[in-house]
Design a protein around this motif. Structure first.
Motif, short mmCIF file in Angstrom:
data_model
loop_
_atom_site.label_atom_id
_atom_site.label_comp_id
_atom_site.label_asym_id
_atom_site.label_seq_id
_atom_site.Cartn_x
_atom_site.Cartn_y
_atom_site.Cartn_z
N THR A 246 37.25 5.85 68.78
CA THR A 246 35.96 5.18 68.80
C THR A 246 35.39 5.07 67.40
O THR A 246 35.34 6.05 66.67
CB THR A 246 34.97 5.96 69.71
OG1 THR A 246 35.52 6.04 71.01
CG2 THR A 246 33.62 5.26 69.75
N GLY A 247 35.04 3.87 67.01
CA GLY A 247 34.48 3.62 65.69
C GLY A 247 35.52 3.37 64.62
O GLY A 247 35.19 2.98 63.51
N PHE A 248 36.78 3.60 64.93
CA PHE A 248 37.85 3.36 63.97
C PHE A 248 38.35 1.95 64.18
O PHE A 248 38.55 1.51 65.33
CB PHE A 248 38.98 4.38 64.20
CG PHE A 248 39.96 4.49 63.07
CD1 PHE A 248 39.57 4.98 61.84
CD2 PHE A 248 41.28 4.13 63.24
CE1 PHE A 248 40.47 5.11 60.79
CE2 PHE A 248 42.19 4.26 62.21
CZ PHE A 248 41.79 4.75 60.98
N SER A 249 38.56 1.19 63.13
CA SER A 249 38.82 -0.24 63.25
C SER A 249 40.25 -0.61 63.64
O SER A 249 40.51 -1.77 63.92
CB SER A 249 38.49 -0.92 61.91
OG SER A 249 39.34 -0.41 60.90
N ARG A 250 41.16 0.34 63.67
CA ARG A 250 42.55 0.03 63.99
C ARG A 250 43.11 0.97 65.05
O ARG A 250 42.71 2.12 65.14
CB ARG A 250 43.43 0.23 62.76
CG ARG A 250 43.12 -0.69 61.64
CD ARG A 250 43.99 -0.35 60.48
NE ARG A 250 43.62 -1.18 59.35
CZ ARG A 250 44.47 -1.60 58.47
NH1 ARG A 250 45.73 -1.27 58.55
NH2 ARG A 250 44.07 -2.36 57.48
N PRO A 251 44.07 0.49 65.83
CA PRO A 251 44.77 1.39 66.75
C PRO A 251 45.56 2.42 65.95
O PRO A 251 46.03 2.14 64.85
CB PRO A 251 45.72 0.47 67.52
CG PRO A 251 45.23 -0.91 67.28
CD PRO A 251 44.51 -0.90 65.97
N VAL A 252 45.68 3.61 66.51
CA VAL A 252 46.46 4.67 65.88
C VAL A 252 47.51 5.17 66.86
O VAL A 252 47.38 5.02 68.07
CB VAL A 252 45.57 5.85 65.41
CG1 VAL A 252 44.61 5.41 64.34
CG2 VAL A 252 44.83 6.46 66.57
N GLY A 253 48.56 5.77 66.32
CA GLY A 253 49.60 6.36 67.15
C GLY A 253 49.95 7.73 66.64
O GLY A 253 49.72 8.05 65.47
N CYS A 254 50.49 8.56 67.51
CA CYS A 254 50.96 9.86 67.07
C CYS A 254 52.16 10.26 67.91
O CYS A 254 52.35 9.77 69.04
CB CYS A 254 49.87 10.91 67.14
SG CYS A 254 49.36 11.39 68.78
N ALA A 255 52.98 11.13 67.35
CA ALA A 255 54.16 11.61 68.05
C ALA A 255 54.51 13.00 67.53
O ALA A 255 54.26 13.32 66.37
CB ALA A 255 55.35 10.66 67.83
N LEU A 256 55.10 13.80 68.39
CA LEU A 256 55.64 15.10 68.01
C LEU A 256 57.15 15.00 68.16
O LEU A 256 57.65 14.71 69.26
CB LEU A 256 55.08 16.20 68.90
CG LEU A 256 55.48 17.62 68.55
CD1 LEU A 256 54.92 18.01 67.18
CD2 LEU A 256 54.98 18.60 69.61
N ILE A 257 57.88 15.17 67.05
CA ILE A 257 59.32 15.02 67.06
C ILE A 257 59.98 16.26 66.46
O ILE A 257 59.34 17.02 65.73
CB ILE A 257 59.77 13.76 66.28
CG1 ILE A 257 59.38 13.86 64.79
CG2 ILE A 257 59.18 12.51 66.91
CD1 ILE A 257 59.95 12.74 63.93
N ARG A 258 61.25 16.45 66.74
CA ARG A 258 62.00 17.54 66.12
C ARG A 258 62.19 17.25 64.64
O ARG A 258 62.43 16.11 64.25
CB ARG A 258 63.36 17.68 66.77
CG ARG A 258 63.30 18.24 68.17
CD ARG A 258 64.70 18.60 68.66
NE ARG A 258 64.65 19.08 70.01
CZ ARG A 258 64.48 20.35 70.34
NH1 ARG A 258 64.33 21.26 69.41
NH2 ARG A 258 64.44 20.71 71.61
N GLY A 259 62.10 18.29 63.84
CA GLY A 259 62.40 18.15 62.42
C GLY A 259 63.89 17.96 62.22
O GLY A 259 64.67 17.98 63.18
N GLY A 260 64.31 17.78 61.00
CA GLY A 260 65.71 17.57 60.71
C GLY A 260 65.98 17.52 59.22
O GLY A 260 65.12 17.82 58.40
#
Length: 87
Positions: free
Chosen positions: A5-19
């Motif tokens: 809310t109030g942020f002008s762009r969609p955002v995404g997030c993910a939790l992935i295994r390191g490597g």
């Protein structure tokens, strides 16, 4: 993809295994041109710990759904990736 809310762009997030150093697949709608907001390396422990590794990663310029790690082996840990969509 959720919008803060109030942020002008969609955002995404993910939790992935390191490597190992190199490319890492990221589920979601990450595309070349998106802005990488943060990458946190999370290690198991009591309590778990996190290290900001954002400066060591970039969004692939040619391959969707991919970030590139240039310096640190994160094998055995997890990566929390947060990005903003280019529009």
């Amino acid at each position: 993809m959720p919008t803060i809310t109030g942020f002008s762009r969609p955002v995404g997030c993910a939790l992935i295994r390191g490597g190992a150093v190199g490319q890492h697949a990221v589920p979601g709608n990450l595309r070349p041109g998106d802005t990488l907001l943060s990458v946190e390396h999370i290690s198991d422990g009591t309590p778990p710990t996190r290290v900001d590794r954002t400066a060591e990663f970039t969004v692939s310029a040619s391959k969707a759904g991919t970030i590139v790690n240039t310096t640190t082996n994160t094998t055995g840990g997890w990566l929390h990736v947060l990005w903003a969509k280019a529009e």
